[in-house]
Design a protein around this motif. Sequence first.
Motif, mmCIF file in Angstrom:
data_model
loop_
_atom_site.group_PDB
_atom_site.id
_atom_site.type_symbol
_atom_site.label_atom_id
_atom_site.label_comp_id
_atom_site.label_asym_id
_atom_site.label_seq_id
_atom_site.Cartn_x
_atom_site.Cartn_y
_atom_site.Cartn_z
ATOM 1 N N THR A 6 0.821 -1.219 0.000
ATOM 2 C CA THR A 6 0.000 0.000 0.000
ATOM 3 C C THR A 6 0.854 1.269 0.000
ATOM 4 O OG1 THR A 6 -0.108 -0.037 2.427
ATOM 5 C CG2 THR A 6 -1.883 -1.167 1.225
ATOM 6 N N ARG A 7 2.166 1.139 -0.219
ATOM 7 C CA ARG A 7 3.036 2.321 -0.145
ATOM 8 C C ARG A 7 4.082 2.284 -1.250
ATOM 9 N NH1 ARG A 7 6.019 3.258 5.399
ATOM 10 N NH2 ARG A 7 7.343 1.550 4.668
ATOM 11 N N ILE A 8 4.310 3.459 -1.880
ATOM 12 C CA ILE A 8 5.349 3.634 -2.890
ATOM 13 C C ILE A 8 6.209 4.810 -2.460
ATOM 14 C CG2 ILE A 8 5.789 4.367 -5.269
ATOM 15 C CD1 ILE A 8 3.428 2.721 -6.147
ATOM 16 N N MET A 9 7.524 4.605 -2.492
ATOM 17 C CA MET A 9 8.470 5.639 -2.119
ATOM 18 C C MET A 9 8.961 6.362 -3.380
ATOM 19 S SD MET A 9 10.120 7.366 0.121
ATOM 20 C CE MET A 9 9.937 6.420 1.643
ATOM 21 N N LEU A 10 8.856 7.722 -3.385
ATOM 22 C CA LEU A 10 9.327 8.565 -4.478
ATOM 23 C C LEU A 10 10.623 9.245 -4.051
ATOM 24 C CD1 LEU A 10 5.930 10.280 -5.405
ATOM 25 C CD2 LEU A 10 6.899 8.186 -6.382
ATOM 26 N N SER A 11 11.545 9.399 -4.996
ATOM 27 C CA SER A 11 12.806 10.080 -4.694
ATOM 28 C C SER A 11 13.244 10.871 -5.922
ATOM 29 C CB SER A 11 13.881 9.069 -4.288
ATOM 30 O OG SER A 11 14.149 8.158 -5.335
ATOM 31 N N TRP A 12 14.061 11.925 -5.708
ATOM 32 C CA TRP A 12 14.561 12.774 -6.772
ATOM 33 C C TRP A 12 15.799 13.501 -6.259
ATOM 34 C CZ3 TRP A 12 10.062 13.177 -4.091
ATOM 35 C CH2 TRP A 12 9.943 14.254 -3.209
ATOM 36 N N LEU A 13 16.483 14.182 -7.173
ATOM 37 C CA LEU A 13 17.667 14.934 -6.792
ATOM 38 C C LEU A 13 17.278 16.268 -6.191
ATOM 39 C CD1 LEU A 13 20.192 14.358 -9.715
ATOM 40 C CD2 LEU A 13 20.253 13.392 -7.409
ATOM 41 N N TRP A 14 18.023 16.660 -5.169
ATOM 42 C CA TRP A 14 17.794 17.978 -4.581
ATOM 43 C C TRP A 14 18.233 19.035 -5.587
ATOM 44 C CZ3 TRP A 14 14.988 18.970 -0.442
ATOM 45 C CH2 TRP A 14 15.024 20.257 0.110
ATOM 46 N N PRO A 15 17.406 20.047 -5.857
ATOM 47 C CA PRO A 15 17.724 21.025 -6.912
ATOM 48 C C PRO A 15 18.955 21.877 -6.575
ATOM 49 C CG PRO A 15 15.843 21.746 -5.635
ATOM 50 C CD PRO A 15 16.152 20.353 -5.178
ATOM 51 N N VAL A 16 19.507 22.469 -7.632
ATOM 52 C CA VAL A 16 20.725 23.281 -7.492
ATOM 53 C C VAL A 16 20.341 24.710 -7.108
ATOM 54 C CG1 VAL A 16 22.800 24.110 -8.664
ATOM 55 C CG2 VAL A 16 21.830 21.863 -9.230
ATOM 56 N N GLN A 17 20.526 25.041 -5.855
ATOM 57 C CA GLN A 17 20.395 26.412 -5.357
ATOM 58 C C GLN A 17 19.027 27.037 -5.645
ATOM 59 O OE1 GLN A 17 23.665 28.684 -6.921
ATOM 60 N NE2 GLN A 17 25.212 27.490 -5.814
ATOM 61 N N ASP A 18 18.017 26.246 -5.888
ATOM 62 C CA ASP A 18 16.667 26.784 -6.068
ATOM 63 C C ASP A 18 16.022 27.001 -4.698
ATOM 64 O OD1 ASP A 18 16.639 27.015 -8.774
ATOM 65 O OD2 ASP A 18 15.776 25.030 -9.151
ATOM 66 N N GLN A 19 15.361 28.123 -4.535
ATOM 67 C CA GLN A 19 14.680 28.442 -3.277
ATOM 68 C C GLN A 19 13.273 27.843 -3.322
ATOM 69 O OE1 GLN A 19 16.248 29.876 -0.721
ATOM 70 N NE2 GLN A 19 18.094 29.888 -2.018
ATOM 71 N N ILE A 20 13.164 26.570 -2.994
ATOM 72 C CA ILE A 20 11.888 25.859 -3.083
ATOM 73 C C ILE A 20 11.152 26.004 -1.759
ATOM 74 C CG2 ILE A 20 10.831 23.579 -3.388
ATOM 75 C CD1 ILE A 20 13.167 22.870 -5.169
ATOM 76 N N THR A 21 9.873 26.319 -1.878
ATOM 77 C CA THR A 21 9.042 26.433 -0.675
ATOM 78 C C THR A 21 8.235 25.167 -0.413
ATOM 79 O OG1 THR A 21 7.281 27.446 -1.988
ATOM 80 C CG2 THR A 21 8.876 28.921 -0.925
ATOM 81 N N LYS A 22 7.886 24.439 -1.467
ATOM 82 C CA LYS A 22 7.157 23.180 -1.303
ATOM 83 C C LYS A 22 7.151 22.425 -2.629
ATOM 84 C CE LYS A 22 2.618 25.312 -2.139
ATOM 85 N NZ LYS A 22 1.257 25.532 -1.608
ATOM 86 N N TYR A 23 6.727 21.174 -2.544
ATOM 87 C CA TYR A 23 6.557 20.330 -3.741
ATOM 88 C C TYR A 23 5.081 19.998 -3.902
ATOM 89 C CZ TYR A 23 11.547 19.435 -4.443
ATOM 90 O OH TYR A 23 12.879 19.575 -4.711
#
Length: 611
Positions: free
Chosen positions: A314-331
């Motif tokens: 019942t669970r799937i794990m998602l992963s990705w690379l942390w962005p380069v110097q982007d000021q991210i507030t949320k996904y």
Amino acid sequence: MPLLSQRTAYSDSQARLSRYQAIPASHALSPIKPPVPCPLTLLCSPPAVRRVPPRFSIPPTNHEVMPGGSVNLTCVAVGAPMPYVKWMMGVVELTKEEEMPIGRNVLEVTNILQSANYTCVAISSLGMIETTAQITVKALPKPPTSLIVTETTATSVTLTWDSGNPEPVSYYYEFRVMAVNNIGRGPPSSLVDTRTSEQAPSSPPLAVQARMLSASTMLVQWEPPEEPNGQIRGYRVYYSSDLGAPLSGWQKHNTDDSRLTTISGLTTDITYSLRVLGFTSVGDGPPSDVLQVKTQQGVPAQPSSFEAEAELDTRIMLSWLWPVQDQITKYELMYWEANSGNKLSVTFPPAGSYAVEGLKPDTLYMFSLAARSEMGLGVYTQPIEARTAQSTPSAPPQEVHLLSLSSTSIKVSWVAPPAASRHGDIVRYSMAYQAATGEDLERQEVSGIRADVSSYILEGLEKWTEYQVWVRAHTDSELKLNLLPTLNCYLTSVTCYPLSPVPGAPPRKVEADALNSTALRVTWKPPLQVKQHGQIRGYQVVYSRLENGEPRGQPNIMDVSLPEAQRCLTSDFLHEAQVLMPVQSSSVHGGRLCCAHVYGAHVLDPKRPQC
């Protein structure tokens, strides 16, 4: 030098000298005093002995041993007189003179590292003989010689060599070549160094990321391919505002073997797609996956290396690379079932992974991810898919039926659980059964029933015993997730009696007595307990009129439904009639009345009524 020891067996015979005394007898009729006896000494010499030269009754045999092995060499010689036996290896005597045994000598040889000949010598006064046994050490093959590299390609090297062994070998190892026979590996050849030729990379650059330095300038960076297949000469960055165009129609930006570059002169406020590939002197490798970037400063780039992997049913794990110097507030994440248009969305704080919970087992899901900053929402990734792990079925096998085949067997049949409730491929079935009454109330298990089987016969059951049967379906979830499906998978239970057979013997001691001119009394005893084969449900008394010893007309049947009954009264006989009257015991057989057709008694000439 092998280690040696000996075991000795000794035998001999000796002549003996015996002394006897002779006394003359007195004359029985002599009137004079008998003379004083005088001693007489006789020397008895031994009998003549047969003299035989030595010979080997058990000569030693040849042996083959592995390096470091051990062997016992036995040598037995006979003769008259018995010979002494010793061992020699070449000119070296292995048996000490003072320890030389007679007749038999066993030489124990241990830690044998090389082949040698061992000589057994037998010596007596009539001569000396010898025989030789050979111990051969099975040798490893010699190393191959003249090893050279004759040809190289991008993925192979061709070597040639001479065997170096007079005997055939089983196979060879390459590079440092070792010959192998049935004993083992020989020593390796000398080392030969060579290099395979280059070819184009077989994998794309890794961890491709991009961000906007300004409204029209993009920074792109990456990691080298996992399989460069040679020296990377440089990279090419393809980019286009038309994702659907062929790669040959995209704009191309070449760079050296560095791991980042900038692309200027881009159109503002549109979305670009880009791919990166590496090349060697032979050619280009495959391009990376598409990465999309908005030419809007401050808006995050598309998450790269976006991957999904099932962790549970019942669970799937998602992963990705942390962005380069982007000021991210949320996904922001969107996901949906592959065959459904009902998209769900979820937002979460900046991170490099996220677990999606509450999914359906064995279901294919699609995922798309975008990053948001204060300047706006970036581009969603191309949808990726992942299937949740298989789970135990949420519904039991259907239409479970039991059929009694005999007094000790039941056939169990079923249909697989509904497709929507299987949560994976059914790989096997299992079954459990338990007697409801009786002495053995332990639950029995049957496992490993193939998935393509829809019935199973339980045998060796107790007669006339109520059984409860459970049927369980299994997926392969325990293999993938290390779970125990037997704890929570669904099963179906049904209760059944094995088929009760007919009684195996007729009623005993059947007798009939005339009560009057029209009535008879019939009595009997039930069959022996071991012959009843179940619970007696009743009896039948069948009677017919006889004429000239043959039944006449249809037989009359009287049902006695009381299992404990042991007598009945019959009437309506003709005066002085002859009657054939068999008695049958009956038991329940699958809801039907089953009778043992055994004639119990003949009533031929009833007595006149006793008034």
